[in-house]
Design an enzyme around this catalytic site. Structure first.
Site, short mmCIF file in Angstrom:
data_model
loop_
_atom_site.label_atom_id
_atom_site.label_comp_id
_atom_site.label_asym_id
_atom_site.label_seq_id
_atom_site.Cartn_x
_atom_site.Cartn_y
_atom_site.Cartn_z
N ALA A 165 0.76 -1.22 0.08
CA ALA A 165 0.00 -0.13 0.09
C ALA A 165 1.05 1.25 -0.03
O ALA A 165 2.09 1.24 0.43
CB ALA A 165 -0.78 0.01 1.17
N GLU A 202 0.01 -9.22 -1.62
CA GLU A 202 -1.61 -9.48 -1.56
C GLU A 202 -2.15 -9.37 -3.03
O GLU A 202 -2.91 -10.10 -3.44
CB GLU A 202 -2.28 -8.52 -0.85
N GLU A 224 3.71 -5.31 7.25
CA GLU A 224 2.89 -4.32 7.80
C GLU A 224 2.93 -4.23 9.26
O GLU A 224 2.77 -2.98 9.97
CB GLU A 224 1.37 -4.62 7.79
N1 CAA Z 1 4.64 3.56 0.05
C1 CAA Z 1 4.79 4.67 -0.33
N2 CAA Z 1 6.11 4.82 -0.97
C2 CAA Z 1 7.05 3.96 -0.97
C3 CAA Z 1 6.70 2.62 -0.58
C4 CAA Z 1 5.17 2.32 -0.06
N3 CAA Z 1 4.79 1.26 0.48
N4 CAA Z 1 7.76 1.94 -0.84
C5 CAA Z 1 8.73 2.61 -1.07
N5 CAA Z 1 8.27 3.94 -1.27
C6 CAA Z 1 9.01 5.07 -1.71
C7 CAA Z 1 10.04 5.51 -0.45
O1 CAA Z 1 9.47 6.28 0.42
C8 CAA Z 1 10.88 6.37 -1.24
O2 CAA Z 1 10.49 7.64 -1.83
P1 CAA Z 1 11.27 9.13 -1.57
O3 CAA Z 1 12.37 8.80 -2.82
O4 CAA Z 1 10.34 10.10 -1.98
O5 CAA Z 1 12.03 8.95 -0.32
C9 CAA Z 1 11.22 5.62 -2.74
O6 CAA Z 1 9.79 4.74 -2.61
C10 CAA Z 1 12.15 4.59 -2.87
O7 CAA Z 1 12.17 3.69 -1.55
P2 CAA Z 1 13.36 3.10 -0.83
O8 CAA Z 1 14.28 4.26 -0.85
O9 CAA Z 1 13.09 2.55 0.38
O10 CAA Z 1 13.66 2.10 -2.03
P3 CAA Z 1 14.79 0.60 -1.81
O11 CAA Z 1 14.84 0.28 -3.18
O12 CAA Z 1 15.78 1.00 -0.96
O13 CAA Z 1 13.78 -0.50 -0.98
C11 CAA Z 1 11.67 -1.48 -0.64
C12 CAA Z 1 12.74 -1.03 -1.60
C13 CAA Z 1 12.46 -2.80 0.23
C14 CAA Z 1 10.38 -2.02 -1.27
C15 CAA Z 1 11.50 -0.58 0.76
O14 CAA Z 1 10.92 0.72 -0.16
C16 CAA Z 1 10.08 -0.93 1.34
O15 CAA Z 1 10.52 -1.53 2.67
N6 CAA Z 1 8.93 -0.13 1.41
C17 CAA Z 1 7.93 -0.50 2.26
C18 CAA Z 1 7.53 -1.88 2.46
C19 CAA Z 1 6.31 -2.04 3.37
O16 CAA Z 1 6.43 -1.73 4.44
N7 CAA Z 1 5.13 -2.52 2.60
C20 CAA Z 1 4.08 -2.57 3.42
C21 CAA Z 1 2.92 -1.37 3.28
S1 CAA Z 1 1.43 -1.41 4.32
C22 CAA Z 1 0.45 -2.53 3.27
O17 CAA Z 1 0.65 -2.94 2.16
C23 CAA Z 1 -1.06 -2.47 3.73
C24 CAA Z 1 -1.83 -3.33 2.95
O18 CAA Z 1 -2.05 -4.79 3.37
C25 CAA Z 1 -2.58 -3.25 1.92
#
Ligand code: CAA
Length: 259
Positions: A67, A113, A133
């Protein structure tokens, strides 16, 4: 298909279209508009008799990071209650034609998902899967707790959801989240090939097979067997079934018309 902001949609090829998640700057985070666009494409495909299967894929390093956390941060409890995203998820879940996912890189949270909404998953061997999450103080919100438990069993579902740790493509295959693991360069090619194979099958049978299989998730064996029997009976009334059997008898390739 019209232009979209968050996805790319290929032209139809041999009865298949590909939807590519296309927000690389946000690691394909599933903001509301992205989910809405997927649901809109699937709605169109649903009524298009020339398309019989869909491939969903993402980027080389990230399938989808879940998300959109920045969007989610704006919502309080009432905002979450009025959130339109569950309606898009439902449209994706109810899409009746086969969907094949080609996954490379991270499939996390809502990304994992989304993959579980697909019927078959082909993963590159560097893919990683997780439900992180819990690290945000929330839980999976797009069916993760329910679909994971039904797919990988209790212990691994609990491990993924409670620890937020990721598993590898090979582990995902062992646990039934993924059906095949390829080298990353081949995951899309393999998914497309599989989709084209499926698209050549009689579409009404494919649709009823998908419906019957998915019903097994949520019903008793007896109810599921009844549904299967009804679907099987219904297929006896299709021209494609007559054509399939006739082609077998006449030792030729069948020519299915979706009728
Ligand atoms: N939402 C919004 N923005 C996100 C994002 C997300 N889920 N994941 C990454 N981004 C954004 C970052 O904020 C960053 O933006 P900025 O350049 O503006 O700072 C950009 O994407 C690049 O992110 P990273 O520097 O973190 O990229 P990376 O390649 O080093 O890492 C990753 C990649 C491992 C996927 C890491 O971004 C990450 O861990 N993301 C979050 C994963 C997460 O927690 N997902 C769960 C979300 S909640 C959910 O999904 C609820 C549900 O069930 C529906």
């Amino acid at each position: 298909m019209s232009d979209y902001q968050d996805i790319l949609v290929s032209d139809a090829d041999a009865g298949v279209i590909t939807i590519t998640l296309n927000r690389p700057e946000a690691r394909n985070a599933l903001r509301t508009n992205l989910l809405k666009e997927i649901a809109e494409v699937l709605d169109q495909v649903n009524t298009d008799n020339t398309i019989n299967a869909v491939v969903i894929t993402g980027g080389e390093k990230v399938f989808a990071a879940g998300a959109d956390i920045k969007e989610m941060a704006e919502l309080d409890a009432v905002g979450v209650m009025n959130d339109p995203r569950p309606t898009y998820w439902r449209r994706i879940a109810q899409f009746p034609k086969p969907i094949i996912a080609a996954v490379n890189g991270f499939a996390l949270g809502g990304g994992c998902e989304l993959m579980m909404h697909c019927d078959i998953v082909i993963a590159g061997d560097t893919a990683q899967f997780g439900q992180p999450e819990i690290n945000l103080g929330i839980i999976p919100g797009a069916g993760g707790t329910q679909r994971l438990l039904r797919t990988v069993g209790k212990s691994m579902a609990m491990q993924l959801v409670l620890s937020g740790e990721f598993i590898s493509a090979e582990q995902a295959r062992e646990f039934g989240l993924v059906s095949e693991v390829t080298i990353p360069e081949m995951s899309y090619t393999r998914a497309l090939k599989l989709a084209k194979t499926i698209a050549r099958k009689p579409p009404i049978a494919a649709r009823l097979a998908k419906e019957s299989l998915l019903k097994a998730y949520e019903t008793t064996l007896e109810t599921g067997l009844n549904l299967e029997r009804k679907a099987f009976t219904l297929l006896a009334a299709t021209e494609d079934r007559n054509e399939g059997i006739a082609a077998f008898m006449e030792k030729r390739r069948p020519n299915f018309q979706g009728k």
